[in-house]
Design an enzyme around this catalytic site. Structure first.
Site, PDB file in Angstrom:
ATOM      1  N   ASP A 128       0.856  -1.191   0.000  1.00 10.65           N
ATOM      2  CA  ASP A 128       0.000   0.000   0.000  1.00 10.65           C
ATOM      3  C   ASP A 128       0.887   1.235   0.000  1.00 10.65           C
ATOM      4  O   ASP A 128       1.889   1.283   0.705  1.00 10.65           O
ATOM      5  CB  ASP A 128      -0.902  -0.006   1.253  1.00 10.65           C
ATOM      6  N   SER A 133     -11.014   5.226  -6.474  1.00  9.95           N
ATOM      7  CA  SER A 133     -12.398   4.720  -6.491  1.00  9.95           C
ATOM      8  C   SER A 133     -13.466   5.777  -6.224  1.00  9.95           C
ATOM      9  O   SER A 133     -14.559   5.436  -5.804  1.00  9.95           O
ATOM     10  CB  SER A 133     -12.535   3.571  -5.487  1.00  9.95           C
ATOM     11  N   THR A 181     -16.850  -3.777  -8.900  1.00  9.88           N
ATOM     12  CA  THR A 181     -17.840  -2.829  -8.388  1.00  9.88           C
ATOM     13  C   THR A 181     -19.193  -2.934  -9.083  1.00  9.88           C
ATOM     14  O   THR A 181     -19.263  -3.283 -10.274  1.00  9.88           O
ATOM     15  CB  THR A 181     -17.309  -1.388  -8.558  1.00  9.88           C
ATOM     16  N   TYR A 210     -14.616   5.299 -13.706  1.00  9.53           N
ATOM     17  CA  TYR A 210     -14.228   4.392 -12.614  1.00  9.53           C
ATOM     18  C   TYR A 210     -14.776   2.995 -12.879  1.00  9.53           C
ATOM     19  O   TYR A 210     -14.030   2.001 -12.875  1.00  9.53           O
ATOM     20  CB  TYR A 210     -14.734   4.952 -11.277  1.00  9.53           C
ATOM     21  N   PHE A 268     -21.288  -3.990  -3.811  1.00 10.02           N
ATOM     22  CA  PHE A 268     -22.255  -2.900  -3.799  1.00 10.02           C
ATOM     23  C   PHE A 268     -21.750  -1.900  -2.739  1.00 10.02           C
ATOM     24  O   PHE A 268     -20.566  -1.590  -2.758  1.00 10.02           O
ATOM     25  CB  PHE A 268     -23.671  -3.453  -3.639  1.00 10.02           C
ATOM     26  N   ARG A 281     -30.036   1.820  -2.117  1.00 12.04           N
ATOM     27  CA  ARG A 281     -28.755   1.162  -2.335  1.00 12.04           C
ATOM     28  C   ARG A 281     -28.676  -0.094  -1.477  1.00 12.04           C
ATOM     29  O   ARG A 281     -29.388  -0.243  -0.494  1.00 12.04           O
ATOM     30  CB  ARG A 281     -27.588   2.098  -1.952  1.00 12.04           C
ATOM     31  N   GLY A 311     -26.409  11.162 -12.807  1.00 16.39           N
ATOM     32  CA  GLY A 311     -25.864   9.810 -12.924  1.00 16.39           C
ATOM     33  C   GLY A 311     -26.204   8.861 -11.789  1.00 16.39           C
ATOM     34  O   GLY A 311     -25.675   7.759 -11.753  1.00 16.39           O
TER      35      GLY A 311
END
Ligand SMILES: NC(=O)c1ccc[n+]([C@@H]2O[C@H](COP(=O)([O-])OP(=O)(O)OC[C@H]3O[C@@H](n4cnc5c(N)ncnc54)[C@H](O)[C@@H]3O)[C@@H](O)[C@H]2O)c1
Length: 331
Positions: free
Chosen positions: A32, A78, A118, A142, A170, A222, A284
């Site tokens: 990382d 992201s 994703t 993305y 998700f 969501r 979007g």
């Protein structure tokens, strides 16, 4: 015991996967660059290599130093909005880093690879709940960068025998139920921590982007999946790859929660109001994104343990309340 290379293991989802691997007695090397992640998020039992995936020599050195049973690849840029402002940068970074990493893995004979993919692959989906047969049509760079990485891995699978699992997450949320890790993004763009911080008075009122969608309360729905359940999905996918070929799984709890449901859950769990106002829709944002994770469940036996929205919010609340400055509190 197995040994795993975890890129992005100092970040939110990666750090929870590191805990899950260590809890099973495995050895973990985290790779990382700490641009988004935190040194303090890497447990002492894991080895941290602080380096950038753009540094191909360093990546090769890591594979020369250790023999890995698999790579878990979380590191990526992201933030959807940032990808809309700087599409070429997003695509170049995510695709090049991921495929260079996979290439290094293949060259080193490490032929198992788990990709953090994703739900953004599906754009505005042709149907919900979203299963793996839904149309792939990302509506931002993305999401498209992850599609390109999945396609690259597929070629490596066909030609080099790589076995990969693409896990289409998700909305990851919540924190380690034992309080060992939490969510600390900068900037924070995710609803659960934003709502909690608004309730704790640590940030201004939350803006709800639109309440005129065709959903029961007019706000977007969501699928929130607990980050510990998501971490377990990686172990389930790794086990599957032992005996089967590559796989692509949508990973969610299978239930939708609206923005107002999340606000209500934060108020219930925290016992404080979430100051918020209603703003215009955000360009979007599809009205409903809910996963069908039946394939993952059927093929691996995975099932969420913390599927209830209140469990997700409670663990997130506990960590954020205890860490007002996130990982900075831990040095
Ligand atoms: N959080 C979510 O809800 C969600 C949803 C869908 C997909 N994902 C995917 O899951 C993965 C992890 O997400 P997260 O929320 O934990 O993100 P995060 O930003 O918390 O973690 C990413 C980690 O990768 C590291 N990193 C980034 N670029 C790097 C580079 N070039 N070299 C080395 N390290 C680098 C960062 O320092 C950070 O620690 C990402 O690939 C993301 O696209 C996340």
């Amino acid at each position: 015991m197995s040994r795993y290379l975890v890129t992005g293991g100092a970040g939110f989802v990666g750090s929870h996967a590191v805990l899950a691997l260590l809890d099973r007695g495995h050895e973990v090397v985290v790779f990382d660059n700490l641009t988004q992640g935190h040194r303090a998020a890497v447990p002492a039992a894991a080895t941290l290599v602080e380096a950038d995936l753009a540094d191909a020599a360093r990546v090769a050195e890591v594979f020369a130093t250790w023999r890995f049973d698999a790579v878990l690849h979380f590191a990526a840029l992201s933030i959807v909005g940032a990808s809309m402002r700087d599409p070429l940068h997003y695509i170049a970074e995510n695709v090049a880093h991921s495929l260079n990493l996979a290439n290094a893995a293949v060259r080193a004979g490490c032929l198992r690879f788990v990709l953090s993919s994703t739900a953004a692959l599906f754009g505005d989906p042709d149907r919900v709940p979203i299963d793996e047969a839904c149309r792939i049509a990302p509506s931002n760079p993305y999401g498209d960068s992850k599609r390109m990485v999945e396609e690259g891995l597929e070629w490596a699978a066909r030609i080099h025998g790589l076995r990969y699992a693409a896990l289409r997450y998700f909305n990851a949320a919540g924190s380690d139920p034992q309080g060992r890790a939490g969510e600390d993004h900068d900037p924070e763009t995710h609803l659960v921590p934003l709502a909690i911080d608004a309730a704790l008075g640590r940030r201004p009122a939350l803006t709800v982007f639109g309440e005129d969608y065709a959903t029961p309360d007019g706000t977007c729905l969501r699928d929130y999946v607990h980050v510990t359940d998501l971490a377990e999905a990686h172990l389930a996918a790794l086990a599957r790859l032992e005996t089967h070929g590559s796989c692509r799984y949508n990973v969610g709890s299978g239930t939708g929660a609206s923005v107002k449901d999340v606000i209500a859950a934060v108020e219930r769990v925290g016992g404080r109001p979430v100051p918020h106002s209603i703003g215009p829709r955000r360009a979007g944002d599809p009205p409903v994104l809910v996963a069908a994770s039946d394939r993952l469940r059927a093929e691996t036996g995975w099932a969420p343990r913390y599927g209830a929205l209140d469990d997700i919010v409670r663990t997130a609340w506990t960590w954020r309340e205890a860490h007002p400055k996130g990982y900075a509190d831990r040095g």
